[in-house]
Design a protein around this motif. Structure first.
Motif, PDB file in Angstrom:
ATOM      1  N   LYS A  14       0.836  -1.210   0.000  1.00 16.03           N
ATOM      2  CA  LYS A  14       0.000   0.000   0.000  1.00 16.03           C
ATOM      3  C   LYS A  14       0.867   1.255   0.000  1.00 16.03           C
ATOM      4  CE  LYS A  14      -3.831   2.421   0.420  1.00 16.03           C
ATOM      5  NZ  LYS A  14      -4.967   2.147   1.274  1.00 16.03           N
ATOM      6  N   MET A  18       0.873   4.066  -3.018  1.00 16.52           N
ATOM      7  CA  MET A  18       0.606   5.491  -2.819  1.00 16.52           C
ATOM      8  C   MET A  18       1.745   6.355  -3.359  1.00 16.52           C
ATOM      9  SD  MET A  18      -1.428   5.881   0.798  1.00 16.52           S
ATOM     10  CE  MET A  18      -0.223   5.033   1.821  1.00 16.52           C
ATOM     11  N   TYR A  23      -0.809   9.334  -4.591  1.00 14.58           N
ATOM     12  CA  TYR A  23      -2.065   9.607  -3.897  1.00 14.58           C
ATOM     13  C   TYR A  23      -1.875   9.320  -2.414  1.00 14.58           C
ATOM     14  CZ  TYR A  23      -3.144   4.602  -3.416  1.00 14.58           C
ATOM     15  OH  TYR A  23      -3.108   3.281  -3.071  1.00 14.58           O
ATOM     16  N   PHE A  24      -2.828   9.774  -1.608  1.00 16.14           N
ATOM     17  CA  PHE A  24      -2.827   9.510  -0.176  1.00 16.14           C
ATOM     18  C   PHE A  24      -4.284   9.276   0.221  1.00 16.14           C
ATOM     19  CE2 PHE A  24      -2.892  10.739   4.308  1.00 16.14           C
ATOM     20  CZ  PHE A  24      -1.825  10.014   4.794  1.00 16.14           C
ATOM     21  N   SER A  28      -7.485   2.644  -2.826  1.00 16.05           N
ATOM     22  CA  SER A  28      -6.386   2.535  -3.794  1.00 16.05           C
ATOM     23  C   SER A  28      -6.928   2.308  -5.197  1.00 16.05           C
ATOM     24  CB  SER A  28      -5.485   1.353  -3.399  1.00 16.05           C
ATOM     25  OG  SER A  28      -4.698   0.933  -4.489  1.00 16.05           O
ATOM     26  N   THR A  98       1.823   2.824   6.560  1.00 16.84           N
ATOM     27  CA  THR A  98       0.504   2.182   6.568  1.00 16.84           C
ATOM     28  C   THR A  98       0.473   1.194   7.719  1.00 16.84           C
ATOM     29  OG1 THR A  98       0.290   2.346   4.160  1.00 16.84           O
ATOM     30  CG2 THR A  98      -1.126   0.758   5.272  1.00 16.84           C
TER      31      THR A  98
END
Length: 104
Positions: A14, A18, A23-24, A28, A98
């Motif tokens: 993960k 990201m 992205y955050f 997903s 994460t």
């Protein structure tokens, strides 16, 4: 809480996802929700959760998570019996973190 190496693997995936896709978010574009990701890789759970943090250090990420009521609740949730943590260098914050939690 026990470390679950399958959750560690997913948490690292993960983080990489990201960083690579810039992205955050819990959702997903590659794996869907954290719950989808767990189910699709065969992880069985009764309850589950995910925390995300972006920070330059582990200490700063931990402080931010513990100062957030929702993230803190996940960390201290007695229903969660297993955890996997991913910490990967990169992204706009310096590091991506994460935490994946499950209760069996």
């Amino acid at each position: 809480m026990q470390v679950d190496m399958e959750l560690v693997k997913l948490a690292r995936l993960k983080c990489h996802d990201m960083i690579e896709l810039n992205y955050f978010a819990h959702q997903s574009p590659t794996y869907g929700s954290p719950f989808d990701m767990m189910r699709n890789t065969g992880i069985k759970y009764r309850t589950a959760g995910e925390n995300l943090a972006g920070a330059p250090t582990v200490e700063r990420a931990h402080t931010a998570l513990m100062n957030s009521p929702g993230h803190r609740a996940n960390i201290l949730n007695a229903s969660f019996t297993h955890i996997g943590i991913g910490a990967v260098k990169g992204g706009p914050y310096g590091m991506m973190f994460t935490q994946m939690f499950i209760g069996r």
